[in-house]
Scaffold this motif. Structure first.
Motif: not given
Lengths: 410, 409
Positions: A277-285, A311-316
Motif C-alpha cells: 500500500l505504501r509503494n502503490l503507484l497507480v497514476c498513468t497520467l 484503508r485510505l489512511d496509510g495509502s498514497p
C-alpha cells in the motif's frame, strides 16, 4: 517489414526494422538491461513488431534470425484474432522466419513477473507468493520494471518503489529500457499510439520485453487487468488472459495471472499489505508531477476502492481523498473504465458512502450518454452529407465561430 | 461433488465421484491403459469433473488429493470463461483441493504426445508438428494418445481405432498410448438445457482429452490437441468444446496442454496429409456412435469429407473412393452448429468451381436454414427473458397451460 542485424552489444539488444509497405526510414529498435547483457532474442523483435506491422498494413514480417517454432504457430493465430476482434479488414502480415531447433536449458532460472507497482502487479506478486511454494517453477523470484512504456519522468519513482517491494518480498528486481513504442510513433488516423497501445498492443509489448530475459528468467507472469470476463470477451483489451500466452515461446512461456479476479478483490489484497500500500503507484497520467495525482480516473477508482475497504489512511491517497466534486470532473474514456467505476457503486453504498456511490454512478451515466450520442451524431452527419450537401455541418461551424469567436476553432 | 478414493493399481486409475446437490448414486470413474501405467493423478479428476459439476449446479468440487496450484487457478478461470460465454447464472463451484507442495515433474524421461483420433485434425497435427519442430525440440510429438469411450464407445470401435493408430504411429515414428475411460458417465445425466452431446461438443471435449493426458502424466509431459480447422472469426466469437485459447487452461506445470494449428483451415489440413499413404489408408472421419462400418457415408462429417476430397481432386485416393454426394444427401444432414456451418460454407466456392452448382445450392440452403433457426432461437430467448423480467414468467406459464389444454396427453 524486415527485422535484421539482431545483435547484443554491452547491455543493449538491438535490431534494424525496415518498413516495406510504408514510406518510412529504417528504425533502430533496442532493449537495454543495465544490470546484465540481454539474451540474443529474435523472438523479442518478432513479438514487439507483429502488432505494429499488422496495424500499418505491412504484407509480411520477416525476421532474419531463427525464432522458436511455438511462436510461428501462435502469433499468426493471435494476429488473426486481434484483427477479428478489432475490426481490421485486410489480411495480417505473413510471418517469415526460420525455426529454432531446440530450447535452452532453463533449470535454476527464476520466474519473472512484470512489476509496475500498480494494483494489478502488486496483487499478482502477493497472491503468487501465497499460492506457490518455494520450489514451484511459477513462484516469482524476479520483478521486471520497464522504462519506455510509461511517463518517463516517473521511472525513477517506479524503480525505487519496485526495489522496496523486492526487498520486502525477497525477490530481485531488474529494469529494462526500450524504445519499442517508436514503432508506432507514425501518424495513424484511427489507431494512434494512445488508442492502439491500450486496446491492442501492450500485452504483446510487455511479452517482448520478457523475451530479452531468456537468459535470466524461466517464464514471465503478467498481471490481469481485473475486468469482468464478459467484458473482456466482448471488448478485448491490449493485455488479455487468453491472448497473452500466445506471445510466449518454449523458452519464455507467458502467463496471465488472476484472469478472473475483479479489481476490487485485488485492491483488497494490496490494502491488507502495508508495504504494498505504501509503494502503490497507480497514476498513468503523462503530465503528472507527483507519483499519484489523485485526480485522474485511475487514481480516483483506486482511492474509491480503498475508501470501501477502509484503508485510505496509510495509502498514497490519504491527502487527496475522493470527493463528489472530483468525481464530477472525471471523464471516463472506455468500457473498461466504466466497468471499473460501476463495480464500485454497490460496495460504496454498502459502505455508507451514498454520496460517492451516486457521483460514481453519475460518471458512468455520463460516459454511457456520450456513447449513445456518438452514433446519433454520426447518423446525423451522414444524413447531412448525403441529403444536404453538408449544409448543416457548415451552418453549425459558422454559428460556433460567430458565437464563440476564435475559441471555436480549438 | 466429492471425488475420493483416488487410487492407481494394475493399469487402472480410479476414483469415486459423489454428487452433493443432485440426487444421484455414487459413480466409479476409471482410466485404463495397457501401454503406460496411469499416474496417481488427482488432476485428471479435477479437469474431468469440474465442468459437469458446474453444469449440474454443484456448489463445490472437492478432490481428495493434491493438485498443482497453477491448475487450480486455471481451471477456475476456464469455468469462469465458459460461464460467461454460455450464460450460466449460478455461482461457479468452489474448487476444494489441497495444493501440491513439491516441485512439478520435469519433462525429462517423458514425451510430448498428440491426441490421435485418426481424423483429419489429428493426422494433420502430427504431420505439421513434425514439419515445424526439429527432432531436438521438446514440443515435437513423440507419442499419440488414442482415447476409448469418447468418440469410440464400443470395444470394437476402440480396437479399430487402436489398430489404425498403431499403423499411423509406425509410419510417423511415434509410440501409441491407449487410454480407455468412462469419464463421460459423469456428464451423461439428463440435462434438459444442456444434454450431453451439446455440452460435450461446446464446453467439455477438451477437458476429457486433457484428463486423459493427466492420467498418463507419468509418461507424458504435455499434450497437443489438433484444432478443428474453422475460421478464426468463428473461434473468437464462439467457444467450442476444444478451443485454442481455453484448452491450455486445462494443463498443469507437470503436464501442459497445447492447441496447435488454430489458423490452418480444414482443406489445408487435408492437403497436408494427402501425400501420406498411412494417413490416407487409416483415416477415420465418421464419429457416429451407432455406425456399423468405418464411415457411415450419411452423416455430416462423412458427406463433407467426400466433398473436401472432391475439391482437392483426390477422392479416389481417399477412404471415400467410389462414393458420390447428391444435393439430397446434403439436405438430409443439415447443419446444427456454427463450426459445421463454417466448414460447409468453405465448400460453396469450390463446388461452384467444380461445376456442381446443385451441391453449392444445397449447402447454401442448409446454412440459410441453420441461420434462420438461430435467429428464431435468439428471439425466443429474448422473449423468455422479457417475460421473466417484466411478467414474472406469466407468458411461459400461460403457454404451458394452453399446450396442456390443447393436448392433454
Amino acid at each position: 517489414m524486415i527485422v535484421s542485424d539482431i545483435s547484443v552489444q554491452g547491455p543493449r539488444l538491438s535490431a534494424t526494422v525496415a518498413w516495406e509497405d510504408n514510406d518510412r526510414p529504417p528504425q533502430s529498435i533496442w532493449f537495454d538491461i543495465p544490470e546484465a547483457p540481454p539474451a540474443l532474442s529474435a523472438e523479442a523483435f518478432l513479438v514487439a513488431c507483429a502488432m505494429p506491422a499488422m496495424r500499418d498494413r505491412e504484407k509480411r514480417l520477416r525476421i532474419d534470425a531463427p525464432v522458436d517454432p511455438d511462436l510461428l504457430d501462435s502469433i499468426p493465430a493471435a494476429l488473426l484474432w486481434r484483427m477479428e476482434a478489432h475490426g481490421y479488414e485486410y489480411p495480417p502480415p505473413a510471418l517469415e522466419a526460420p525455426g529454432k531447433t531446440g530450447v535452452p536449458d532453463k533449470r535454476g532460472l527464476p520466474a519473472a513477473g512484470m512489476l509496475s507497482c500498480g494494483i494489478d502487479s502488486l496483487a499478482m506478486f502477493r497472491l503468487n507468493l501465497q499460492r506457490y511454494h518455494q520450489d514451484h517453477p511459477r513462484r516469482l523470484r524476479l520483478g521486471v520494471v520497464v522504462k519506455g512504456f510509461d511517463a518517463p519522468q516517473q521511472f525513477e519513482a517506479t524503480q525505487a518503489a519496485a526495489r522496496r517491494i523486492g526487498g520486502c518480498l525477497g525477490i530481485d528486481v531488474i529494469s529494462v529500457n526500450t524504445n519499442i513504442q517508436e514503432l508506432t510513433k507514425w501518424p495513424h488516423p484511427t489507431r494512434p499510439l494512445s488508442v492502439f497501445w491500450g486496446r491492442e498492443w501492450h500485452g504483446s509489448a510487455i511479452a517482448s520485453v520478457a523475451h530479452t530475459l531468456t537468459n535470466r528468467a524461466s517464464l514471465v507472469s503478467l498481471a490481469s487487468s481485473g475486468a469482468s470476463l464478459r467484458l473482456i470477451r466482448t471488448q478485448p483489451w491490449g493485455s488479455h488472459p487468453l491472448f497473452d500466452p500466445l506471445f510466449g515461446s518454449s523458452a519464455m512461456p507467458v502467463y496471465h495471472e488472476n484472469g478472473a479476479m475483479p479489481r476490487l478483490e485485488k485492491t483488497r489484497v494490496v490494502a491488507e499489505w502495508e508495504e504494498g500500500l505504501r509503494n502503490l503507484l497507480v497514476c498513468t497520467l503523462w503530465t503528472r508531477q507527483v507519483p499519484n495525482c489523485g485526480l485522474c480516473e485511475k487514481c480516483m477508482r483506486t482511492a474509491l476502492a480503498l475508501t470501501i475497504l477502509g484503508r485510505l489512511d496509510g495509502s498514497p491517497f490519504q491527502n487527496v481523498p475522493p470527493t463528489v466534486e472530483i468525481l464530477r470532473a472525471v471523464e471516463l474514456k472506455n468500457y473498461y473504465e466504466a466497468w471499473y467505476f460501476e463495480e464500485l457503486v454497490g460496495p460504496l453504498a454498502a459502505a455508507g458512502r451514498n454520496d460517492l456511490a451516486r457521483a460514481t454512478q453519475g460518471a458512468v451515466d455520463r460516459y454511457r450518454r456520450r456513447l449513445r450520442m456518438g452514433p446519433m451524431k454520426e447518423r446525423a452527419k451522414a444524413f447531412d452529407r448525403r441529403y444536404l450537401g453538408e449544409m448543416a455541418v457548415r451552418t453549425n461551424r459558422f454559428a460556433r465561430r460567430i458565437l464563440l469567436g476564435p475559441a471555436a476553432r480549438s | 461433488m466429492v471425488i475420493s478414493d483416488i487410487g492407481a493399481s494394475g493399469g487402472t486409475l480410479s476414483a469415486t465421484v459423489a454428487w452433493e446437490e443432485n440426487d444421484r448414486p455414487k459413480q466409479v470413474i476409471w482410466f485404463r491403459s495397457s501401454a503406460a501405467t496411469p499416474a496417481l493423478s488427482a488432476e485428471a479428476y479435477l479437469v474431468g469433473c469440474a465442468m459437469p459439476a458446474m453444469r449440474d449446479k454443484e456448489k463445490r468440487v472437492r478432490v481428495e488429493g493434491a493438485v498443482g496450484p497453477e491448475l487450480l487457478e486455471s481451471v477456475a478461470e476456464a469455468i469462469a470463461w465458459i460461464m460467461a460465454a454460455f450464460s450460466y447464472n449460478e455461482p461457479p463451484p468452489v474448487l476444494e483441493c489441497s495444493r501440491k507442495n513439491q516441485a512439478p515433474r520435469s519433462a525429462e524421461g517423458r514425451v510430448h504426445a498428440g491426441m490421435l483420433s485418426c481424423g483429419v485434425d489429428s493426422l494433420a497435427l502430427i504431420r505439421l508438428n513434425h514439419a515445424r519442430y526439429a527432432e531436438t525440440h521438446p514440443h515435437r510429438i513423440r507419442a499419440g494418445i488414442a482415447v476409448g469411450g469418447f468418440d469410440c464407445v464400443t470395444p470394437v470401435q476402440f480396437e479399430e481405432l487402436l489398430e489404425r493408430a498403431r499403423a499411423i504411429g509406425q509410419s510417423a515414428g511415434i509410440e501409441v498410448l491407449d487410454i480407455d475411460t468412462n469419464l463421460m458417465e459423469v456428464a451423461k445425466w439428463p440435462n434438459p438445457e444442456r444434454p450431453f452431446p451439446r455440452f460435450s461438443a461446446r464446453q467439455y471435449e477438451a477437458c476429457i482429452l486433457a484428463a486423459c493426458g493427466h492420467a498418463l502424466s507419468d509418461h507424458v509431459s504435455g499434450i497437443s490437441i489438433g484444432s478443428s480447422g474453422v475460421k478464426p472469426s468463428v473461434t473468437l466469437r464462439r467457444i467450442h468444446g476444444t478451443h485454442p485459447l481455453l484448452d491450455p487452461l486445462y494443463g498443469s506445470a507437470s503436464m501442459r496442454v497445447f492447441h496447435e494449428h488454430a489458423t490452418v483451415m480444414r482443406l489445408d489440413k487435408i492437403r497436408a496429409i494427402l501425400d501420406w499413404d498411412a494417413a490416407m489408408q487409416n483415416l477415420m472421419v465418421c464419429n457416429q456412435w451407432d455406425r456399423k462400418e468405418l464411415h457411415c457415408g450419411r452423416c455430416g462429417k462423412c458427406v463433407r469429407a467426400v466433398m473436401e476430397f472432391m475439391t482437392l481432386g483426390k477422392l479416389d485416393a481417399s477412404p471415400f473412393r467410389g462414393r458420390a454426394v447428391s444435393a439430397q444427401d446434403i439436405l438430409a444432414v443439415g447443419v446444427n452448429q456454427r463450426n459445421a456451418a463454417s466448414a460447409w460454407e468453405d465448400l460453396i466456392a469450390p463446388m461452384m468451381a467444380l461445376g456442381r452448382a446443385d451441391l453449392a445450392q444445397a449447402i447454401q440452403k442448409i446454412i440459410a436454414d441453420y441461420r434462420r433457426s438461430q435467429r428464431i432461437e435468439a428471439w425466443k430467448e429474448r422473449a423468455k427473458n422479457a417475460d421473466a423480467r417484466y411478467l414474472g414468467g406469466m407468458a411461459v406459464k400461460a403457454n404451458r397451460f394452453a399446450r396442456r389444454m390443447a393436448s392433454p396427453s
